[in-house]
Design a protein around this motif. Structure first.
Motif, PDB file in Angstrom:
ATOM      1  N   MET A   2      14.040  17.316  23.334  1.00  0.00           N
ATOM      2  CA  MET A   2      14.561  16.127  22.468  1.00  0.00           C
ATOM      3  C   MET A   2      14.223  16.669  21.268  1.00  0.00           C
ATOM      4  O   MET A   2      13.395  17.096  20.806  1.00  0.00           O
ATOM      5  N   PRO A   3      15.395  16.219  20.376  1.00  0.00           N
ATOM      6  CA  PRO A   3      15.735  16.667  19.259  1.00  0.00           C
ATOM      7  C   PRO A   3      14.723  16.116  18.237  1.00  0.00           C
ATOM      8  O   PRO A   3      14.422  16.587  16.938  1.00  0.00           O
ATOM      9  N   ILE A   4      14.338  14.762  18.398  1.00  0.00           N
ATOM     10  CA  ILE A   4      13.509  14.039  17.343  1.00  0.00           C
ATOM     11  C   ILE A   4      12.161  14.631  17.210  1.00  0.00           C
ATOM     12  O   ILE A   4      11.648  15.008  18.182  1.00  0.00           O
ATOM     13  N   GLN A   5      11.614  15.169  16.083  1.00  0.00           N
ATOM     14  CA  GLN A   5      10.299  15.827  15.860  1.00  0.00           C
ATOM     15  C   GLN A   5       9.503  15.230  15.383  1.00  0.00           C
ATOM     16  O   GLN A   5       9.597  14.439  14.596  1.00  0.00           O
ATOM     17  N   CYS A   6       8.171  15.057  16.013  1.00  0.00           N
ATOM     18  CA  CYS A   6       7.092  14.416  15.468  1.00  0.00           C
ATOM     19  C   CYS A   6       6.259  15.119  14.456  1.00  0.00           C
ATOM     20  O   CYS A   6       5.809  16.429  14.813  1.00  0.00           O
ATOM     21  N   VAL A   7       5.929  14.374  13.365  1.00  0.00           N
ATOM     22  CA  VAL A   7       5.134  15.105  12.201  1.00  0.00           C
ATOM     23  C   VAL A   7       3.880  14.361  12.196  1.00  0.00           C
ATOM     24  O   VAL A   7       3.974  13.055  11.846  1.00  0.00           O
ATOM     25  N   ALA A   8       3.007  15.028  12.537  1.00  0.00           N
ATOM     26  CA  ALA A   8       1.518  14.170  12.158  1.00  0.00           C
ATOM     27  C   ALA A   8       0.804  14.257  10.771  1.00  0.00           C
ATOM     28  O   ALA A   8       0.783  15.223  10.078  1.00  0.00           O
ATOM     29  N   HIS A   9       1.073  12.788  10.187  1.00  0.00           N
ATOM     30  CA  HIS A   9       0.761  12.602   8.847  1.00  0.00           C
ATOM     31  C   HIS A   9      -0.541  12.824   8.562  1.00  0.00           C
ATOM     32  O   HIS A   9      -1.612  11.976   8.718  1.00  0.00           O
ATOM     33  N   ARG A  10      -0.867  14.010   7.671  1.00  0.00           N
ATOM     34  CA  ARG A  10      -2.082  14.326   7.180  1.00  0.00           C
ATOM     35  C   ARG A  10      -3.103  14.487   8.445  1.00  0.00           C
ATOM     36  O   ARG A  10      -4.390  14.559   8.510  1.00  0.00           O
ATOM     37  N   GLY A  11      -2.365  15.181   9.313  1.00  0.00           N
ATOM     38  CA  GLY A  11      -3.039  15.442  10.863  1.00  0.00           C
ATOM     39  C   GLY A  11      -2.786  14.041  11.591  1.00  0.00           C
ATOM     40  O   GLY A  11      -2.121  13.126  11.047  1.00  0.00           O
ATOM     41  N   CYS A  12      -3.511  14.117  12.644  1.00  0.00           N
ATOM     42  CA  CYS A  12      -3.610  12.806  13.238  1.00  0.00           C
ATOM     43  C   CYS A  12      -4.551  11.959  12.595  1.00  0.00           C
ATOM     44  O   CYS A  12      -5.661  11.627  13.235  1.00  0.00           O
ATOM     45  N   SER A  13      -4.088  11.131  11.614  1.00  0.00           N
ATOM     46  CA  SER A  13      -5.190  10.507  10.571  1.00  0.00           C
ATOM     47  C   SER A  13      -5.243   9.129  11.084  1.00  0.00           C
ATOM     48  O   SER A  13      -5.918   8.539  10.433  1.00  0.00           O
ATOM     49  N   GLY A  14      -4.538   8.629  12.159  1.00  0.00           N
ATOM     50  CA  GLY A  14      -4.874   7.359  12.403  1.00  0.00           C
ATOM     51  C   GLY A  14      -6.301   7.367  13.330  1.00  0.00           C
ATOM     52  O   GLY A  14      -7.069   6.509  13.335  1.00  0.00           O
ATOM     53  N   ALA A  15      -6.432   8.460  13.766  1.00  0.00           N
ATOM     54  CA  ALA A  15      -7.811   8.713  14.754  1.00  0.00           C
ATOM     55  C   ALA A  15      -8.808   9.472  14.070  1.00  0.00           C
ATOM     56  O   ALA A  15     -10.031   9.009  14.302  1.00  0.00           O
ATOM     57  N   ALA A  16      -8.177  10.242  13.252  1.00  0.00           N
ATOM     58  CA  ALA A  16      -9.320  11.116  12.729  1.00  0.00           C
ATOM     59  C   ALA A  16      -9.375  11.232  10.809  1.00  0.00           C
ATOM     60  O   ALA A  16      -8.147  10.646  10.839  1.00  0.00           O
ATOM     61  N   PRO A  17     -10.403  11.514  10.208  1.00  0.00           N
ATOM     62  CA  PRO A  17     -10.128  11.420   8.838  1.00  0.00           C
ATOM     63  C   PRO A  17      -9.098  12.189   8.313  1.00  0.00           C
ATOM     64  O   PRO A  17      -9.005  13.496   8.786  1.00  0.00           O
ATOM     65  N   GLU A  18      -8.237  11.668   7.411  1.00  0.00           N
ATOM     66  CA  GLU A  18      -7.020  12.400   6.983  1.00  0.00           C
ATOM     67  C   GLU A  18      -7.156  13.760   6.456  1.00  0.00           C
ATOM     68  O   GLU A  18      -8.239  14.133   5.608  1.00  0.00           O
ATOM     69  N   ASN A  19      -6.530  14.615   6.567  1.00  0.00           N
ATOM     70  CA  ASN A  19      -6.685  16.044   5.805  1.00  0.00           C
ATOM     71  C   ASN A  19      -7.564  16.857   6.272  1.00  0.00           C
ATOM     72  O   ASN A  19      -8.214  17.691   5.266  1.00  0.00           O
ATOM     73  N   THR A  20      -8.429  16.691   7.365  1.00  0.00           N
ATOM     74  CA  THR A  20      -9.512  17.524   7.668  1.00  0.00           C
ATOM     75  C   THR A  20      -9.345  18.173   8.766  1.00  0.00           C
ATOM     76  O   THR A  20      -8.113  17.977   9.514  1.00  0.00           O
ATOM     77  N   MET A  21     -10.049  19.270   9.270  1.00  0.00           N
ATOM     78  CA  MET A  21      -9.958  19.753  10.499  1.00  0.00           C
ATOM     79  C   MET A  21      -9.872  19.011  11.497  1.00  0.00           C
ATOM     80  O   MET A  21      -9.196  19.384  12.598  1.00  0.00           O
TER      81      MET A  21
END
Length: 251
Positions: free
Chosen positions: A1-20
């Motif tokens: 599938m050509p549409i590509q998924c980009v995780a914004h600030r990582g998976c920031s919906g579930a975990a704190p953004e921009n963290t490991m």
């Protein structure tokens, strides 16, 4: 599938953004092919991940990011604001981020700056990218035109991308003059005509930030080669593996 998924600030919906923690969730999700992260500089010149220009929202620190040394920043709690589960989560350097994703995910690195806020930011980021030999696995994006120009002055082979929230009349002229090969655009501004025009010019287009299945599907119908940036990659199967979709397009 050509549409590509980009995780914004990582998976920031579930975990704190921009963290490991957010990055590790992205690494564990087979639908994610890119992450998007935000980079600023510590007072002593270390590129690290954080979105806001102050520490107030996403850490237990206070005040401007640029006033703190990396040692001081490492002592902050960057997880409790999200949930008790992530209490004690730390800020991470760009170096640690790229080490974690090297050979596994591509990275859209947003240079968070304006004017002369972070002298040397571009060079510091380029240095880390070259250290990990990831020149062909990243794109450097920014709202700041000067910052994008500096990247090209110092590392011509690195890909750059302009971020826009509104549509300027001279958009494609700007992209050409900046030598950008990537466009990061508020999904509300994206049309099929714009996506097709960008594709004809060899530009990759990323739509941000989309957390609704219906919107993901609508965007996928605009052009088959889009990147869609989301806080919630876990929605991807519902959006693009449903029976009524083929290759990211409605039947």
């Amino acid at each position: 599938m050509p549409i590509q998924c980009v995780a914004h600030r990582g998976c920031s919906g579930a975990a704190p953004e921009n963290t490991m923690a957010a990055i590790e969730l992205a690494l564990s999700d087979s639908n994610v092919t890119w992450i998007e992260v935000d980079v600023q500089l510590s007072r002593d010149g270390i590129p690290f991940l954080i979105h806001d220009y102050t520490l107030n929202r996403t850490t237990n620190g206070r005040g401007p990011v640029k006033d703190y040394t990396w040692e001081q920043l490492l002592a902050l709690d960057a997880g409790s604001w999200k949930s008790k589960r992530y209490a004690g989560e730390r800020l991470i350097s760009l170096d640690d981020c790229l080490e974690a994703i090297q050979g596994r995910l591509k990275a859209n690195i947003e240079l968070k700056t304006h004017g002369n806020k972070y002298p040397g930011l571009e060079d510091k980021v380029i240095e880390v990218i070259k250290k990990h030999r990831m020149e062909h696995e990243v794109v450097l994006t920014s709202f700041d035109l000067r910052s994008l120009s500096k990247v090209k002055e110092n590392a011509r082979s690195l890909r750059t991308g302009l971020i826009i929230d509104q549509l300027p009349k001279d958009l494609f002229l700007r992209l050409q003059m900046l030598q950008c090969s990537f466009l990061s655009i508020n999904y509300k501004r994206l049309t099929a005509e714009l996506a097709a025009k960008a594709a004809r010019r060899g530009l990759d287009v990323m739509a941000w930030t989309v957390d609704q299945v219906k919107v993901m599907r609508r965007l996928a119908g605009l052009h088959p080669d889009l990147l869609i940036c989301t806080n919630r990659p876990e929605l991807w199967p519902s959006a693009f593996k449903a029976p009524n979709l083929v290759n990211g397009r409605n039947r």
